[in-house]
Motif scaffolding. Sequence first.
Motif, PDB file in Angstrom:
ATOM      1  N   THR A 169      70.114  83.622 -47.350  1.00  0.00           N
ATOM      2  CA  THR A 169      69.835  84.953 -47.023  1.00  0.00           C
ATOM      3  C   THR A 169      69.229  85.201 -45.715  1.00  0.00           C
ATOM      4  N   GLY A 170      68.659  83.929 -45.066  1.00  0.00           N
ATOM      5  CA  GLY A 170      67.961  84.327 -43.731  1.00  0.00           C
ATOM      6  C   GLY A 170      66.566  84.633 -44.160  1.00  0.00           C
ATOM      7  N   ARG A 171      66.135  84.820 -45.365  1.00  0.00           N
ATOM      8  CA  ARG A 171      64.694  85.238 -45.603  1.00  0.00           C
ATOM      9  C   ARG A 171      63.746  84.063 -46.326  1.00  0.00           C
ATOM     10  N   ASN A 172      62.555  84.414 -45.963  1.00  0.00           N
ATOM     11  CA  ASN A 172      61.826  83.360 -46.571  1.00  0.00           C
ATOM     12  C   ASN A 172      60.572  83.245 -47.663  1.00  0.00           C
ATOM     13  N   MET A 173      60.594  84.490 -48.178  1.00  0.00           N
ATOM     14  CA  MET A 173      59.663  84.385 -49.485  1.00  0.00           C
ATOM     15  C   MET A 173      60.287  84.424 -50.642  1.00  0.00           C
ATOM     16  N   ILE A 174      59.487  83.791 -51.683  1.00  0.00           N
ATOM     17  CA  ILE A 174      60.154  83.331 -53.048  1.00  0.00           C
ATOM     18  C   ILE A 174      59.117  84.003 -54.063  1.00  0.00           C
ATOM     19  N   ILE A 175      59.677  84.350 -55.184  1.00  0.00           N
ATOM     20  CA  ILE A 175      58.947  84.833 -56.171  1.00  0.00           C
ATOM     21  C   ILE A 175      59.115  83.624 -57.476  1.00  0.00           C
ATOM     22  N   VAL A 204      49.251  71.377 -49.876  1.00  0.00           N
ATOM     23  CA  VAL A 204      50.428  72.500 -49.424  1.00  0.00           C
ATOM     24  C   VAL A 204      49.657  73.467 -48.241  1.00  0.00           C
ATOM     25  N   PRO A 205      50.364  73.460 -46.883  1.00  0.00           N
ATOM     26  CA  PRO A 205      49.828  74.492 -46.098  1.00  0.00           C
ATOM     27  C   PRO A 205      49.632  75.779 -46.416  1.00  0.00           C
ATOM     28  N   GLU A 206      48.721  76.524 -46.195  1.00  0.00           N
ATOM     29  CA  GLU A 206      48.377  77.827 -46.633  1.00  0.00           C
ATOM     30  C   GLU A 206      49.735  78.812 -46.053  1.00  0.00           C
ATOM     31  N   CYS A 207      50.063  78.252 -44.972  1.00  0.00           N
ATOM     32  CA  CYS A 207      51.235  78.981 -44.258  1.00  0.00           C
ATOM     33  C   CYS A 207      52.371  78.949 -45.107  1.00  0.00           C
ATOM     34  N   LEU A 208      52.486  77.853 -45.828  1.00  0.00           N
ATOM     35  CA  LEU A 208      53.664  77.653 -46.618  1.00  0.00           C
ATOM     36  C   LEU A 208      53.423  78.571 -48.105  1.00  0.00           C
ATOM     37  N   ALA A 209      52.247  78.101 -48.734  1.00  0.00           N
ATOM     38  CA  ALA A 209      52.209  78.763 -49.996  1.00  0.00           C
ATOM     39  C   ALA A 209      52.108  80.230 -49.977  1.00  0.00           C
ATOM     40  N   GLU A 210      51.731  80.800 -48.727  1.00  0.00           N
ATOM     41  CA  GLU A 210      51.647  82.333 -48.774  1.00  0.00           C
ATOM     42  C   GLU A 210      53.280  83.043 -48.839  1.00  0.00           C
ATOM     43  N   GLY A 253      60.841  93.388 -50.711  1.00  0.00           N
ATOM     44  CA  GLY A 253      62.204  93.015 -50.933  1.00  0.00           C
ATOM     45  C   GLY A 253      62.889  92.409 -49.901  1.00  0.00           C
ATOM     46  N   SER A 254      62.825  93.076 -48.691  1.00  0.00           N
ATOM     47  CA  SER A 254      63.799  92.610 -47.552  1.00  0.00           C
ATOM     48  C   SER A 254      63.585  91.143 -47.088  1.00  0.00           C
ATOM     49  N   GLU A 255      62.205  90.684 -47.692  1.00  0.00           N
ATOM     50  CA  GLU A 255      61.861  89.210 -47.146  1.00  0.00           C
ATOM     51  C   GLU A 255      62.231  88.194 -48.231  1.00  0.00           C
ATOM     52  N   LEU A 256      62.578  88.694 -49.441  1.00  0.00           N
ATOM     53  CA  LEU A 256      62.642  87.801 -50.611  1.00  0.00           C
ATOM     54  C   LEU A 256      64.235  87.122 -50.539  1.00  0.00           C
ATOM     55  N   ALA A 257      63.885  85.985 -50.614  1.00  0.00           N
ATOM     56  CA  ALA A 257      65.111  84.944 -50.662  1.00  0.00           C
ATOM     57  C   ALA A 257      65.682  84.814 -52.077  1.00  0.00           C
ATOM     58  N   ALA A 258      64.642  84.456 -52.928  1.00  0.00           N
ATOM     59  CA  ALA A 258      64.971  83.977 -54.215  1.00  0.00           C
ATOM     60  C   ALA A 258      64.019  84.180 -55.177  1.00  0.00           C
ATOM     61  N   ILE A 259      64.415  84.449 -56.449  1.00  0.00           N
ATOM     62  CA  ILE A 259      63.486  84.510 -57.588  1.00  0.00           C
ATOM     63  C   ILE A 259      63.945  83.481 -58.314  1.00  0.00           C
ATOM     64  N   ILE A 260      62.778  82.550 -58.863  1.00  0.00           N
ATOM     65  CA  ILE A 260      63.314  81.357 -59.724  1.00  0.00           C
ATOM     66  C   ILE A 260      62.595  81.391 -60.850  1.00  0.00           C
ATOM     67  N   VAL A 261      63.197  81.125 -61.987  1.00  0.00           N
ATOM     68  CA  VAL A 261      62.560  81.277 -63.328  1.00  0.00           C
ATOM     69  C   VAL A 261      62.888  80.259 -64.439  1.00  0.00           C
ATOM     70  N   GLU A 262      62.222  79.967 -65.136  1.00  0.00           N
ATOM     71  CA  GLU A 262      62.618  79.021 -66.418  1.00  0.00           C
ATOM     72  C   GLU A 262      62.949  80.156 -67.312  1.00  0.00           C
ATOM     73  N   PRO A 263      64.274  80.313 -67.787  1.00  0.00           N
ATOM     74  CA  PRO A 263      64.781  81.500 -68.548  1.00  0.00           C
ATOM     75  C   PRO A 263      64.050  81.311 -69.853  1.00  0.00           C
TER      76      PRO A 263
END
Length: 427
Positions: free
Chosen positions: A131-137, A169-175, A196-206
């Motif tokens: 996606t070229g994006r960096n944030m995850i949920i 885990v570095p703060e700059c990564l955790a954020e 939204g435009s920065e979100l690469a993924a949402i990962i979830v245990e179904p």
Amino acid sequence: MTEIKTNSFTQARQVIAGGVNSPVRAWQAVGGDPLFVSQARGSKIYDVAGREYIDYVLSWGPMILGHAHPEVIDAICCTARRGTSFGAPTEAETQLAQLIGKAIPSMELLRMTSSGTEAAMTAIRLARGYTGRNMIIKFDGCYHGHADSLLVQAGSGVATLGIPGSPGVPECLAELTISLPYNNIDAVHDAVESYGSELAAIIVEPVAGNMGVVEPQNGFLAKLREITAKHGIVLIFDEVITGFRFNFGGYQDLIGIKPDLTCLGKIIGGGLPVGVLGGKKEIMETLAPSGKVYQAGTLSGNPLAVNAGLATLQLLQAKADSYADIDKQAKQLCIALEKLFLTKGIPACINRCHSMFTLFFQAGPVNDFPSAKKSDTNLFARFFQGMIKEGIWLAPSQFEANFISFAHTDADITFTISACAAALKHL
Ligand code: KE4
């Protein structure tokens, strides 16, 4: 409650960090020294003193056929005689990938790793690269292995040991990781509105297993699928626990929701180290060497692990219509345990999904991490020790799942119910 002390643990702690090679095995949440295992067979596990227990941990999920299944052992032994690792492709890897892809159609292309952590870590990197994006949920109380980006508000051992956040885990990564309440779709909407435009993924245990068992509610997963599709966010189902646990396939196949990527582990390795990442062809093809997102592993697709996994899945395929049997045993056990706690007047509630369950020491309901954390973990610890004394080995943490295997007998279930009655007498 007299706590167990073992010489094995004293010796282990002199040479192994914390005396164990994975934190939850240290029994810190339940007190005393952990028991050391000498062997296991079927539904039974034996400590180094030779004491027998009915096992509901099943190596944290993998041993759905029961321990040391003869056909799985044979597959491992036959493979080992031909060599154990080549650093080159084998046809067994193709066969395992074909079998998994047929059972879980959303997994159009796969990549094998040596653990669930590697599968989840790669899924995040792949989603970011694609996606070229960096944030995850992710979601509070869910655990996706110990990769840096995923150790935020994690479940399993992180929750068990009450480790704040993610030291190291570095703060700059955790954020770059947003952790939201499980089952709270409004929180997801708000986060997607903001990022939204920065979100690469949402990962979830179904189905969550790492805050104790918590099922998705009110169409949570379907709404996640809708939101991620709308915003070009990669939806990752972490099915390391649920893959082949409820059915011969993924939980996704039971509910008819196709994620973009899926992580597998545990059961698909038949007790040997295997993780798998798989999903949409266009995403998976961005993985090296077909694409530029790098991922690798000396022992990825290891012949022993792959053939143990193949034998396990082939046996499960033949049992595809029998999953209802272990679900029925789990239901029978949970109903009986709830009755015993009610009779004793001890607040307890059980969350069960098919053949995995957690007994929470509270009145409930438990539908997310904050509610799970309201449990009386001291009472849990005393119950755990009481059950060990009665010959029942449960997961040594309130924030874990227990499992039933195809090797558990009705006699095991009956014995476990009696053991619980005896343990409650001393609670
Ligand atoms: P491994 O790296 O431990 O193979 O898999 C990590 C993982 C990923 N995703 C989910 C949903 C998981 O449950 C796990 C690992 N599960 C824990 C127990 N809940 C493993 C036990 C341990 O850490 O010793």
